[in-house]
Design a protein around this motif. Sequence first.
Motif, PDB file in Angstrom:
ATOM      1  N   GLY A   1       0.853  -1.179   0.000  1.00  0.00           N
ATOM      2  CA  GLY A   1       0.000   0.000   0.000  1.00  0.00           C
ATOM      3  C   GLY A   1       0.887   1.225   0.000  1.00  0.00           C
ATOM      4  N   ARG A   2       0.264   2.410   0.122  1.00  0.00           N
ATOM      5  CA  ARG A   2       1.076   3.631   0.113  1.00  0.00           C
ATOM      6  C   ARG A   2       1.023   4.381   1.443  1.00  0.00           C
ATOM      7  NH1 ARG A   2      -1.928   8.471  -3.276  1.00  0.00           N
ATOM      8  NH2 ARG A   2      -3.938   8.368  -2.205  1.00  0.00           N
TER       9      ARG A   2
ATOM     10  N   LEU B   1      -3.387  -5.702  -2.166  1.00  0.00           N
ATOM     11  CA  LEU B   1      -3.252  -4.246  -2.101  1.00  0.00           C
ATOM     12  C   LEU B   1      -4.183  -3.665  -1.056  1.00  0.00           C
ATOM     13  CD1 LEU B   1      -2.064  -1.601  -3.404  1.00  0.00           C
ATOM     14  CD2 LEU B   1      -4.103  -1.599  -4.862  1.00  0.00           C
TER      15      LEU B   1
ATOM     16  N   ALA C   1      -6.672  -1.160   0.342  1.00  0.00           N
ATOM     17  CA  ALA C   1      -7.634  -0.315  -0.369  1.00  0.00           C
ATOM     18  C   ALA C   1      -8.426   0.519   0.622  1.00  0.00           C
ATOM     19  CB  ALA C   1      -8.576  -1.173  -1.206  1.00  0.00           C
TER      20      ALA C   1
ATOM     21  N   SER D   1      -8.153   3.113  -5.170  1.00  0.00           N
ATOM     22  CA  SER D   1      -7.351   1.943  -4.810  1.00  0.00           C
ATOM     23  C   SER D   1      -8.106   0.651  -5.075  1.00  0.00           C
ATOM     24  CB  SER D   1      -6.903   2.031  -3.349  1.00  0.00           C
ATOM     25  OG  SER D   1      -7.999   2.214  -2.476  1.00  0.00           O
TER      26      SER D   1
END
Length: 350
Positions: free
Chosen positions: A112-113, A177, A179, A184
């Motif tokens: 993820g970011r 991932l 989200a 996302s």
Amino acid sequence: MGTDDGVRFGAFVFTSRYAGQSPGEVLARGVEVARIAEWTGFDDVWVTEHHFMPFGVNPSALTFAGYLLGRTERVRVGTAVTVLPLHSPVHVAEQAALLDHLSGGRFELGVGRAQPVVDYEVLGRGVEYWKRGLPEALDLTLTALRGPVSANSELYRFREVTPQPGPGVSGPVPVALAANSAASVELAASRGVPMLLFFDKGIEDKAAMIAEHAHFAGKAGQPETGYRHAMALFAHVTEDEDEARQVMRRAAGEFVRASEQYQLLLDVPQRIAKDTPAEEVIEGLTESALATHPVGSPDTCAERLAEQVRGSGCSRVLLQVELAGDPDVVRTNVRRLGEEVLPKARALLG
């Protein structure tokens, strides 16, 4: 025990540091949680990555995951998450493949970011990688897990290389991932990867995001179903309602204090309005968790788990088991979850 086809329950090791605890004590507790989880019937263990915050003392999800893979024999170990745009995506892929080979296929890469925090200034190549770097970083990681990879863009530029040690016996490392937004969800769907959904999402919200994922996947030419989406939940076993409330209030308070320590590089919308009084936030988080998360007696916890799985559509569960902070209480909690709650939840789910 869970299977690859059934619901999988994991212990989520946050390495949360409470007052009076040293980093070494917190990390040792995390290792013990993983080992007890394996002994008592959990399927997975998940670890986090946090930087420059006293509350979370693990700065490398990949390193900690590797250590736990070496200290366990059966459970799968995953990262939730590796903050992908902070790192070289090809190097992340190489490390993930290495862990998968060394563990006999027991590793999973969650990415993820996170927030646009000072980490991007200190460790990464700037906040621009938070703004628009995740899609390309994800693409490069997925490609590098399969074989040769190259890049020629504004953010990433390098000649073709072949990452080592390459895909394992079972193929490339599974990737999920995190989200938190429509963008996302669409990114995960368009790349054909499942989602990691976190504590702030209600059952209906998670179900809606999974429906959106299927919609976007179909539009992108990816399979619409068959994804093993995951969700994080708070989990604490006790017959004492006062203890349940006390544990959740303390955990909520630590969460609020940790949130106040973020050094944001951008003024982005927050899940909780900045001007909301801390006590109001703590009370809201406490009541929400007590009402819907597996917190309470073994029967209550099992019923909540079944409700969450059925209502959301997620087939993997990450249980934050360290809410109490106290090592003895945490050890007891993990044992009770594994021995008393998970068998009941699996029976309810059939």
